[in-house]
Design a protein around this motif. Structure first.
Motif, PDB file in Angstrom:
ATOM      1  N   UNK A  17      -6.829  52.507  44.488  1.00 35.44           N
ATOM      2  CA  UNK A  17      -6.156  53.086  43.338  1.00 35.44           C
ATOM      3  C   UNK A  17      -4.666  53.261  43.630  1.00 35.44           C
ATOM      4  N   UNK A  18      -3.799  52.825  42.714  1.00 36.26           N
ATOM      5  CA  UNK A  18      -2.361  53.011  42.938  1.00 36.26           C
ATOM      6  C   UNK A  18      -1.954  54.481  42.788  1.00 36.26           C
ATOM      7  N   UNK A  19      -0.702  54.764  43.121  1.00 37.72           N
ATOM      8  CA  UNK A  19      -0.181  56.128  43.143  1.00 37.72           C
ATOM      9  C   UNK A  19      -0.320  56.852  41.811  1.00 37.72           C
ATOM     10  N   UNK A  46     -16.089  56.876  49.451  1.00 34.50           N
ATOM     11  CA  UNK A  46     -15.145  57.429  48.480  1.00 34.50           C
ATOM     12  C   UNK A  46     -13.712  57.110  48.906  1.00 34.50           C
ATOM     13  N   UNK A  47     -13.428  57.175  50.199  1.00 32.42           N
ATOM     14  CA  UNK A  47     -12.095  56.826  50.698  1.00 32.42           C
ATOM     15  C   UNK A  47     -11.758  55.371  50.385  1.00 32.42           C
ATOM     16  N   UNK A  48     -12.732  54.480  50.529  1.00 34.83           N
ATOM     17  CA  UNK A  48     -12.520  53.067  50.195  1.00 34.83           C
ATOM     18  C   UNK A  48     -12.154  52.897  48.727  1.00 34.83           C
ATOM     19  N   UNK A  49     -12.815  53.650  47.872  1.00 32.44           N
ATOM     20  CA  UNK A  49     -12.523  53.620  46.432  1.00 32.44           C
ATOM     21  C   UNK A  49     -11.087  54.083  46.188  1.00 32.44           C
ATOM     22  N   UNK A  51     -15.339  51.624  33.510  1.00 30.27           N
ATOM     23  CA  UNK A  51     -13.911  51.351  33.680  1.00 30.27           C
ATOM     24  C   UNK A  51     -13.575  51.194  35.159  1.00 30.27           C
ATOM     25  N   UNK A  52     -14.180  52.012  35.992  1.00 33.09           N
ATOM     26  CA  UNK A  52     -13.975  51.898  37.431  1.00 33.09           C
ATOM     27  C   UNK A  52     -14.435  50.537  37.941  1.00 33.09           C
ATOM     28  N   UNK A  67     -12.130  39.719  42.199  1.00 33.30           N
ATOM     29  CA  UNK A  67     -10.836  40.303  41.841  1.00 33.30           C
ATOM     30  C   UNK A  67     -10.983  41.523  40.925  1.00 33.30           C
ATOM     31  N   UNK A  68     -10.078  42.475  41.131  1.00 32.80           N
ATOM     32  CA  UNK A  68     -10.042  43.675  40.297  1.00 32.80           C
ATOM     33  C   UNK A  68      -9.046  43.476  39.173  1.00 32.80           C
ATOM     34  N   UNK A  69      -9.293  44.109  38.049  1.00 36.70           N
ATOM     35  CA  UNK A  69      -8.364  44.117  36.930  1.00 36.70           C
ATOM     36  C   UNK A  69      -7.337  45.207  37.233  1.00 36.70           C
ATOM     37  N   UNK A  70      -6.076  44.856  37.329  1.00 39.93           N
ATOM     38  CA  UNK A  70      -5.029  45.807  37.712  1.00 39.93           C
ATOM     39  C   UNK A  70      -4.453  46.490  36.476  1.00 39.93           C
ATOM     40  N   UNK A  71      -4.768  47.753  36.307  1.00 43.73           N
ATOM     41  CA  UNK A  71      -4.179  48.548  35.234  1.00 43.73           C
ATOM     42  C   UNK A  71      -3.969  49.964  35.734  1.00 43.73           C
ATOM     43  N   UNK A  72      -3.014  50.649  35.137  1.00 41.99           N
ATOM     44  CA  UNK A  72      -2.628  51.970  35.595  1.00 41.99           C
ATOM     45  C   UNK A  72      -3.538  53.080  35.104  1.00 41.99           C
ATOM     46  N   UNK A  73      -3.188  54.288  35.522  1.00 39.72           N
ATOM     47  CA  UNK A  73      -3.992  55.464  35.203  1.00 39.72           C
ATOM     48  C   UNK A  73      -4.053  55.730  33.702  1.00 39.72           C
ATOM     49  N   UNK A  74      -2.932  55.551  33.005  1.00 40.05           N
ATOM     50  CA  UNK A  74      -2.925  55.800  31.558  1.00 40.05           C
ATOM     51  C   UNK A  74      -3.886  54.855  30.846  1.00 40.05           C
ATOM     52  N   UNK A  75      -3.906  53.607  31.258  1.00 41.30           N
ATOM     53  CA  UNK A  75      -4.833  52.637  30.669  1.00 41.30           C
ATOM     54  C   UNK A  75      -6.276  52.981  31.042  1.00 41.30           C
ATOM     55  N   UNK A  76      -6.495  53.443  32.263  1.00 39.20           N
ATOM     56  CA  UNK A  76      -7.834  53.854  32.696  1.00 39.20           C
ATOM     57  C   UNK A  76      -8.352  54.948  31.765  1.00 39.20           C
ATOM     58  N   UNK A  77      -7.547  55.987  31.556  1.00 40.84           N
ATOM     59  CA  UNK A  77      -7.947  57.099  30.684  1.00 40.84           C
ATOM     60  C   UNK A  77      -8.165  56.610  29.258  1.00 40.84           C
ATOM     61  N   UNK A  78      -7.296  55.732  28.772  1.00 39.51           N
ATOM     62  CA  UNK A  78      -7.442  55.204  27.413  1.00 39.51           C
ATOM     63  C   UNK A  78      -8.762  54.442  27.260  1.00 39.51           C
ATOM     64  N   UNK A  79      -9.106  53.641  28.251  1.00 37.21           N
ATOM     65  CA  UNK A  79     -10.366  52.881  28.193  1.00 37.21           C
ATOM     66  C   UNK A  79     -11.576  53.816  28.220  1.00 37.21           C
ATOM     67  N   UNK A  80     -11.506  54.839  29.082  1.00 38.17           N
ATOM     68  CA  UNK A  80     -12.611  55.804  29.144  1.00 38.17           C
ATOM     69  C   UNK A  80     -12.735  56.517  27.798  1.00 38.17           C
TER      70      UNK A  80
END
Length: 136
Positions: A115-117, A108-111, A31-32, A64-77
């Protein structure tokens, strides 16, 4: 950090089996890889053990990165690992903490900068000194 140590750290932080830790690690890294730019995925992969490098492939194979929020990240994981949202969230936090230990601080800082807020709750535990996943 070698592969077995990485998985063991995730297992200890999530208080789960090595098998589940492998699933959570793979799901989080896959997912990352979707969420980061292709160049950042390659930079991160270069510092990880070979089995984890194979999981971290730019998806799709463009910059390009796929832009999705934290909730979607957790759902995909959760979907990838076959676990519920709470287990997925704990797994994501544990993988981020372990990633911080496994790669250079700058990487790690670059990663984190990509990530959005709304990812703050998942990423901040990894930024704390002596970071560990605490369960209530």
């Amino acid at each position: 950090m070698n592969y077995d140590t990485f998985v063991d750290q995730v297992a200890q932080r999530t208080r789960t089996s090595s098998e589940r830790a492998v699933g959570l690690t793979r799901a989080t890294l896959e997912t990352l890889a979707e969420r980061l730019t292709g160049g950042e995925v390659l930079d991160l992969a270069a510092q990880l053990p070979k089995p984890l490098q194979l999981v971290l492939k730019p998806c799709p194979r463009i910059e390009a990165a796929d832009r999705f929020g934290a909730a979607e990240f957790v759902a995909r994981v959760g979907q990838r690992a076959g676990v519920d949202e709470n287990v997925a969230r704990d797994g994501v936090c544990a993988v981020f903490i372990t990633l911080r230990e496994a790669v250079t601080g700058g990487e790690f800082d670059d990663l984190v900068t990509q990530m959005p807020r709304d990812y703050r709750d998942m990423v901040e535990p990894a930024l704390a000194p002596n970071a560990t996943l605490r369960r209530a």
